[in-house]
Design a protein around this motif. Structure first.
Motif, PDB file in Angstrom:
ATOM      1  N   UNK A  58       0.808  -1.223   0.000  1.00  0.00           N
ATOM      2  CA  UNK A  58       0.000   0.000   0.000  1.00  0.00           C
ATOM      3  C   UNK A  58       0.839   1.271   0.000  1.00  0.00           C
ATOM      4  N   UNK A  59       2.154   1.124  -0.080  1.00  0.00           N
ATOM      5  CA  UNK A  59       3.074   2.268  -0.140  1.00  0.00           C
ATOM      6  C   UNK A  59       2.922   3.204   1.051  1.00  0.00           C
ATOM      7  N   UNK A  60       2.650   2.647   2.227  1.00  0.00           N
ATOM      8  CA  UNK A  60       2.464   3.471   3.418  1.00  0.00           C
ATOM      9  C   UNK A  60       3.453   3.096   4.513  1.00  0.00           C
ATOM     10  N   UNK A  61       3.728   4.077   5.357  1.00  0.00           N
ATOM     11  CA  UNK A  61       4.521   3.858   6.569  1.00  0.00           C
ATOM     12  C   UNK A  61       3.546   3.873   7.736  1.00  0.00           C
ATOM     13  N   UNK A  62       3.718   2.915   8.641  1.00  0.00           N
ATOM     14  CA  UNK A  62       2.756   2.760   9.736  1.00  0.00           C
ATOM     15  C   UNK A  62       3.442   2.681  11.089  1.00  0.00           C
ATOM     16  N   UNK A  63       2.662   3.005  12.110  1.00  0.00           N
ATOM     17  CA  UNK A  63       2.999   2.713  13.485  1.00  0.00           C
ATOM     18  C   UNK A  63       2.173   1.491  13.862  1.00  0.00           C
ATOM     19  N   UNK A  94      -3.071  -0.707  13.459  1.00  0.00           N
ATOM     20  CA  UNK A  94      -1.991   0.190  13.021  1.00  0.00           C
ATOM     21  C   UNK A  94      -2.542   1.569  12.682  1.00  0.00           C
ATOM     22  N   UNK A  95      -1.633   2.520  12.623  1.00  0.00           N
ATOM     23  CA  UNK A  95      -1.969   3.893  12.219  1.00  0.00           C
ATOM     24  C   UNK A  95      -0.970   4.334  11.156  1.00  0.00           C
ATOM     25  N   UNK A  96      -1.469   5.121  10.197  1.00  0.00           N
ATOM     26  CA  UNK A  96      -0.575   5.698   9.202  1.00  0.00           C
ATOM     27  C   UNK A  96       0.299   6.745   9.871  1.00  0.00           C
ATOM     28  N   UNK A  97       1.553   6.800   9.482  1.00  0.00           N
ATOM     29  CA  UNK A  97       2.425   7.878   9.954  1.00  0.00           C
ATOM     30  C   UNK A  97       2.028   9.156   9.222  1.00  0.00           C
ATOM     31  N   UNK A  98       2.255  10.287   9.855  1.00  0.00           N
ATOM     32  CA  UNK A  98       1.923  11.574   9.249  1.00  0.00           C
ATOM     33  C   UNK A  98       2.525  11.686   7.854  1.00  0.00           C
ATOM     34  N   UNK A  99       1.713  12.141   6.908  1.00  0.00           N
ATOM     35  CA  UNK A  99       2.168  12.351   5.541  1.00  0.00           C
ATOM     36  C   UNK A  99       2.139  11.111   4.665  1.00  0.00           C
ATOM     37  N   UNK A 100       1.817   9.965   5.220  1.00  0.00           N
ATOM     38  CA  UNK A 100       1.784   8.723   4.453  1.00  0.00           C
ATOM     39  C   UNK A 100       0.449   8.602   3.725  1.00  0.00           C
ATOM     40  N   UNK A 101       0.502   8.488   2.396  1.00  0.00           N
ATOM     41  CA  UNK A 101      -0.708   8.434   1.578  1.00  0.00           C
ATOM     42  C   UNK A 101      -0.749   7.101   0.827  1.00  0.00           C
ATOM     43  N   UNK A 102      -1.779   6.289   1.057  1.00  0.00           N
ATOM     44  CA  UNK A 102      -1.867   4.990   0.389  1.00  0.00           C
ATOM     45  C   UNK A 102      -1.973   5.132  -1.123  1.00  0.00           C
ATOM     46  N   UNK A 103      -1.279   4.226  -1.813  1.00  0.00           N
ATOM     47  CA  UNK A 103      -1.349   4.178  -3.279  1.00  0.00           C
ATOM     48  C   UNK A 103      -0.840   2.828  -3.746  1.00  0.00           C
ATOM     49  N   UNK A 105       1.617   0.366  -5.262  1.00  0.00           N
ATOM     50  CA  UNK A 105       3.077   0.449  -5.315  1.00  0.00           C
ATOM     51  C   UNK A 105       3.591   0.482  -6.759  1.00  0.00           C
ATOM     52  N   UNK A 106       4.836   0.912  -6.919  1.00  0.00           N
ATOM     53  CA  UNK A 106       5.440   0.969  -8.255  1.00  0.00           C
ATOM     54  C   UNK A 106       5.506  -0.402  -8.913  1.00  0.00           C
ATOM     55  N   UNK A 107       5.778  -1.433  -8.094  1.00  0.00           N
ATOM     56  CA  UNK A 107       5.848  -2.805  -8.624  1.00  0.00           C
ATOM     57  C   UNK A 107       4.917  -3.713  -7.816  1.00  0.00           C
ATOM     58  N   UNK A 108       3.600  -3.617  -8.080  1.00  0.00           N
ATOM     59  CA  UNK A 108       2.663  -4.438  -7.311  1.00  0.00           C
ATOM     60  C   UNK A 108       2.737  -5.911  -7.694  1.00  0.00           C
ATOM     61  N   UNK A 109       2.210  -6.741  -6.829  1.00  0.00           N
ATOM     62  CA  UNK A 109       2.007  -8.153  -7.131  1.00  0.00           C
ATOM     63  C   UNK A 109       1.208  -8.222  -8.435  1.00  0.00           C
ATOM     64  N   UNK A 110       1.439  -9.238  -9.252  1.00  0.00           N
ATOM     65  CA  UNK A 110       0.786  -9.310 -10.562  1.00  0.00           C
ATOM     66  C   UNK A 110      -0.735  -9.342 -10.480  1.00  0.00           C
ATOM     67  N   UNK A 111      -1.298  -9.806  -9.373  1.00  0.00           N
ATOM     68  CA  UNK A 111      -2.757  -9.855  -9.231  1.00  0.00           C
ATOM     69  C   UNK A 111      -3.321  -8.620  -8.515  1.00  0.00           C
ATOM     70  N   UNK A 112      -2.444  -7.770  -7.978  1.00  0.00           N
ATOM     71  CA  UNK A 112      -2.917  -6.599  -7.241  1.00  0.00           C
ATOM     72  C   UNK A 112      -3.401  -5.529  -8.214  1.00  0.00           C
ATOM     73  N   UNK A 113      -4.621  -5.029  -7.964  1.00  0.00           N
ATOM     74  CA  UNK A 113      -5.202  -4.032  -8.863  1.00  0.00           C
ATOM     75  C   UNK A 113      -5.456  -2.687  -8.207  1.00  0.00           C
ATOM     76  N   UNK A 114      -5.327  -2.604  -6.881  1.00  0.00           N
ATOM     77  CA  UNK A 114      -5.579  -1.326  -6.249  1.00  0.00           C
ATOM     78  C   UNK A 114      -5.322  -1.322  -4.757  1.00  0.00           C
ATOM     79  N   UNK A 115      -5.367  -0.132  -4.209  1.00  0.00           N
ATOM     80  CA  UNK A 115      -5.302   0.121  -2.767  1.00  0.00           C
ATOM     81  C   UNK A 115      -6.441   1.086  -2.507  1.00  0.00           C
ATOM     82  N   UNK A 116      -7.374   0.705  -1.634  1.00  0.00           N
ATOM     83  CA  UNK A 116      -8.584   1.506  -1.488  1.00  0.00           C
ATOM     84  C   UNK A 116      -8.991   1.680  -0.029  1.00  0.00           C
ATOM     85  N   UNK A 117      -9.543   2.849   0.236  1.00  0.00           N
ATOM     86  CA  UNK A 117     -10.241   3.086   1.492  1.00  0.00           C
ATOM     87  C   UNK A 117     -11.672   2.639   1.260  1.00  0.00           C
ATOM     88  N   UNK A 118     -12.129   1.692   2.035  1.00  0.00           N
ATOM     89  CA  UNK A 118     -13.505   1.211   1.935  1.00  0.00           C
ATOM     90  C   UNK A 118     -14.236   1.655   3.195  1.00  0.00           C
TER      91      UNK A 118
END
Length: 162
Positions: A58-63, A94-103, A105-118
């Motif tokens: 998810x390209x995020x840094x977490x606590x 977990x909590x996102x660290x300040x400034x961390x925005x989910x997206x 990744x540059x090289x996702x798993x071949x079956x991964x299609x997204x990162x979403x807030x549901x």
């Protein structure tokens, strides 16, 4: 002797939404969702694995906070529906660290299609693996919930695996 795969997952809730990773189904008949999660690598702790998996998926840094759930899949008790590897997953609140925005990744798993807030209000309408949406909602609302979940129990509740 049967090997056991140890997994770590990150439960990230913000503003009444849950961060999920979207994957294309193997049959290419839709999508399913997972928490950011994956196997613990040699020399890595569960907490380190949760941090790495959140970053990789998810390209995020977490606590990392306390354990929220433990999930176990035992193949023989589940007619091998998810393969033949016994796995135990530890999910941390977990909590996102300040400034961390989910997206994605540059090289996702071949079956991964997204990162979403549901939105939590819509969690029951998506295919979540493992199927612990009700438990997550109860956890978030401060109600009693199963903090230890066996896949066998999920299947019994769904009317599968006798």
């Amino acid at each position: 002797m049967e090997k056991i795969r140890l997994r770590a997952a990150a439960l990230i809730i913000e503003e009444q939404s849950i961060l999920l990773v979207e994957f294309r189904n193997e049959q290419d008949d839709g999508v399913h969702y997972n928490l950011p999660a994956g196997g613990v690598e040699p020399g890595e702790t569960l907490v380190e694995a949760a941090i790495r998996e959140a970053r990789e998926e998810a390209s995020v840094d977490i606590d990392v906070g306390p354990v929220a759930f433990v999930y176990e899949y035992q193949p023989a008790k589940n007619n091998y529906i998810y393969g033949d590897v016994h796995s135990v997953g530890i999910t941390f609140a977990c909590r996102l660290k300040d400034g961390s925005v989910p997206r994605l990744p540059d090289r996702p798993d071949s079956a991964q299609t997204g990162v979403k807030w549901v939105p939590l209000s819509e969690l029951g309408s998506v295919q979540l693996y493992p199927e612990i949406a009700d438990d997550i909602l109860n956890y978030c609302n401060g109600h009693d919930y199963r903090n230890y979940v066996e896949e066998h129990q999920i299947q019994l509740e769904r009317g599968g695996n006798d």
